[in-house]
Design an enzyme around this catalytic site. Structure first.
Site, PDB file in Angstrom:
ATOM      1  N   ASP A  15       0.793  -1.239   0.000  1.00  0.00           N
ATOM      2  CA  ASP A  15       0.000   0.000   0.000  1.00  0.00           C
ATOM      3  C   ASP A  15       0.824   1.288   0.000  1.00  0.00           C
ATOM      4  OD1 ASP A  15      -1.969  -1.896   0.226  1.00  0.00           O
ATOM      5  OD2 ASP A  15      -2.667  -1.281   2.205  1.00  0.00           O
ATOM      6  N   LYS A 116      -7.123  -4.711  -2.827  1.00  0.00           N
ATOM      7  CA  LYS A 116      -7.865  -5.239  -1.680  1.00  0.00           C
ATOM      8  C   LYS A 116      -8.748  -4.142  -1.100  1.00  0.00           C
ATOM      9  CE  LYS A 116      -3.934  -4.342   1.426  1.00  0.00           C
ATOM     10  NZ  LYS A 116      -4.561  -3.399   2.356  1.00  0.00           N
ATOM     11  N   CYS A 161      -1.529  -2.760   7.934  1.00  0.00           N
ATOM     12  CA  CYS A 161      -1.544  -3.649   6.772  1.00  0.00           C
ATOM     13  C   CYS A 161      -0.280  -4.495   6.660  1.00  0.00           C
ATOM     14  CB  CYS A 161      -1.802  -2.844   5.502  1.00  0.00           C
ATOM     15  SG  CYS A 161      -3.477  -2.144   5.492  1.00  0.00           S
TER      16      CYS A 161
END
Length: 216
Positions: A15, A116, A161
């Site tokens: 990310d 996601k 994450c």
């Protein structure tokens, strides 16, 4: 432990998107500082995979969806038991500049971008499982079909994450290693200490990028 990148290793870049970098909607302090380190690390790996938060409007994790303030929490009715959901500022909306990768990220040989968090009613921290701990993203099957067995994780954010991706990867029988100086935390109360304890409990090693540099 041999840290020299092997043909069966993959670098998993979590990310590294504009909204998680300074100036973004959910900025991680000094999050952009990891970009040069990750670019350099990527050159040492034959296999690099990028993940990308990819939220629809009115996502369950957005405070605005619930008329609440950012960083409040709610219970959400999924998983083995009701899960406490942190509510975030709206971030990484599909097809927006905030969802795009940081412009200085340069990994032309990345072989997969895994999106996601695109299901409106389930949040997704992990690259492997959404937050109900049942819905798979498909990453595990991809890695196993490619015979990739050891993962080096970096990106944003360390205590969310990256944490959940490493824990789930280990539970799915991958060796997982976190490159600490190539990640940064959101740093909510106790979140970094809890992450460190979770890694220790799961026997997930934390290293520095220089540990790889010394032997490459």
């Amino acid at each position: 432990m041999n840290l020299s990148p092997l043909p069966t290793d993959a670098l998993l870049v979590i990310d590294l998107q504009n909204d998680f970098c300074p100036g973004g909607a959910l900025a991680v302090d000094r999050g952009d500082e990891v970009v040069p380190t990750i670019n350099a690390l990527a050159q040492k790996f034959d296999h690099v995979i990028l993940t990308q938060d990819w939220h629809p409007p009115h996502h369950i994790s957005f405070a605005t969806t619930h008329d609440r303030q950012p960083y409040e929490t709610i219970e959400v009715p999924y998983g083995p038991q009701n899960i406490i959901q942190t509510l975030w500022p709206d971030h990484c909306l599909q097809h927006t500049e905030g969802a795009a990768f940081h412009p200085d990220l340069s990994i032309p040989h990345a072989e997969l971008i895994l999106r996601k968090g695109f299901r409106r009613h389930i949040d997704s921290y992990s690259a492997f499982l959404e937050n109900d701990h049942q819905t798979r993203t498909g990453l595990s099957g991809y890695l196993k079909d490619r015979n990739l067995t050891r993962l080096f994780l970096c990106g944003l954010a360390y205590d969310f994450c990256v944490r959940y991706s490493a824990i789930d990867g280990k539970a799915l029988s991958f060796e997982t290693i976190v490159i600490e100086d190539a990640t940064r935390p959101v740093n909510l109360p106790n979140s970094v200490a809890e992450t460190n304890a979770a890694f220790a409990a799961a026997d997930i090693h934390r290293i520095q990028s220089t540990d790889i540099d010394l032997i490459s």
